[in-house]
Design a protein around this motif. Structure first.
Motif, PDB file in Angstrom:
ATOM      1  N   UNK A 195       3.991  -5.931   3.432  1.00  0.00           N
ATOM      2  CA  UNK A 195       2.902  -4.834   3.835  1.00  0.00           C
ATOM      3  C   UNK A 195       1.671  -5.494   4.265  1.00  0.00           C
ATOM      4  N   UNK A 196       1.370  -6.461   3.372  1.00  0.00           N
ATOM      5  CA  UNK A 196      -0.213  -6.838   3.630  1.00  0.00           C
ATOM      6  C   UNK A 196      -0.167  -7.763   4.797  1.00  0.00           C
ATOM      7  N   UNK A 197       1.085  -8.323   5.391  1.00  0.00           N
ATOM      8  CA  UNK A 197       1.280  -9.220   6.483  1.00  0.00           C
ATOM      9  C   UNK A 197       0.901  -8.117   7.931  1.00  0.00           C
ATOM     10  N   UNK A 198       1.511  -6.786   7.793  1.00  0.00           N
ATOM     11  CA  UNK A 198       1.453  -5.866   8.848  1.00  0.00           C
ATOM     12  C   UNK A 198       0.054  -5.546   8.720  1.00  0.00           C
ATOM     13  N   UNK A 199      -0.751  -5.186   7.598  1.00  0.00           N
ATOM     14  CA  UNK A 199      -2.171  -4.799   7.594  1.00  0.00           C
ATOM     15  C   UNK A 199      -2.933  -5.529   8.187  1.00  0.00           C
ATOM     16  N   UNK A 200      -2.621  -7.037   7.969  1.00  0.00           N
ATOM     17  CA  UNK A 200      -3.860  -7.859   8.503  1.00  0.00           C
ATOM     18  C   UNK A 200      -3.563  -8.637   9.993  1.00  0.00           C
ATOM     19  N   UNK A 201      -2.381  -8.579  10.281  1.00  0.00           N
ATOM     20  CA  UNK A 201      -2.007  -9.441  11.294  1.00  0.00           C
ATOM     21  C   UNK A 201      -2.639  -9.120  12.592  1.00  0.00           C
TER      22      UNK A 201
END
Length: 93
Positions: free
Chosen positions: A23-29
């Motif tokens: 989830x965090x990966x998608x948020x900051x990618x």
């Protein structure tokens, strides 16, 4: 899927595995990010963070730390903001 960055086996034990969940990966990618830490001693944790963020196409706009423990290690990316340096005390036994 989460991204896991494991430090090399020859690094000090205080350098821990870094995990970025899906989830965090998608948020900051692909975003512009600031990397902030409390203390930089060897710089290894900061280098792992830079590798992880680069892997997900983030642009690191600044690296910040409250303190360095001794002189700033080589390889910490610029631009950087460091507030102060902690002295390293050596004692004899």
């Amino acid at each position: 899927a989460p991204i896991v960055m494991r430090p090399a086996s020859d690094l000090p034990k205080h350098v821990k595995t870094i995990v970025l969940n899906g989830n965090d990966r998608l948020l900051i990618s692909g975003k512009r990010v600031a990397v902030i830490d409390d203390v930089i001693s060897t710089g290894n944790t900061m280098k792992l963070m830079h590798q992880l963020l680069t892997q997900i196409n983030c642009t690191i706009v600044v690296t910040c730390a409250v303190f360095t423990q001794g002189p700033l290690p080589q390889g910490i990316l610029s631009p950087r903001i460091i507030l102060d340096e902690l002295p390293i005390f050596k004692t004899s036994i």
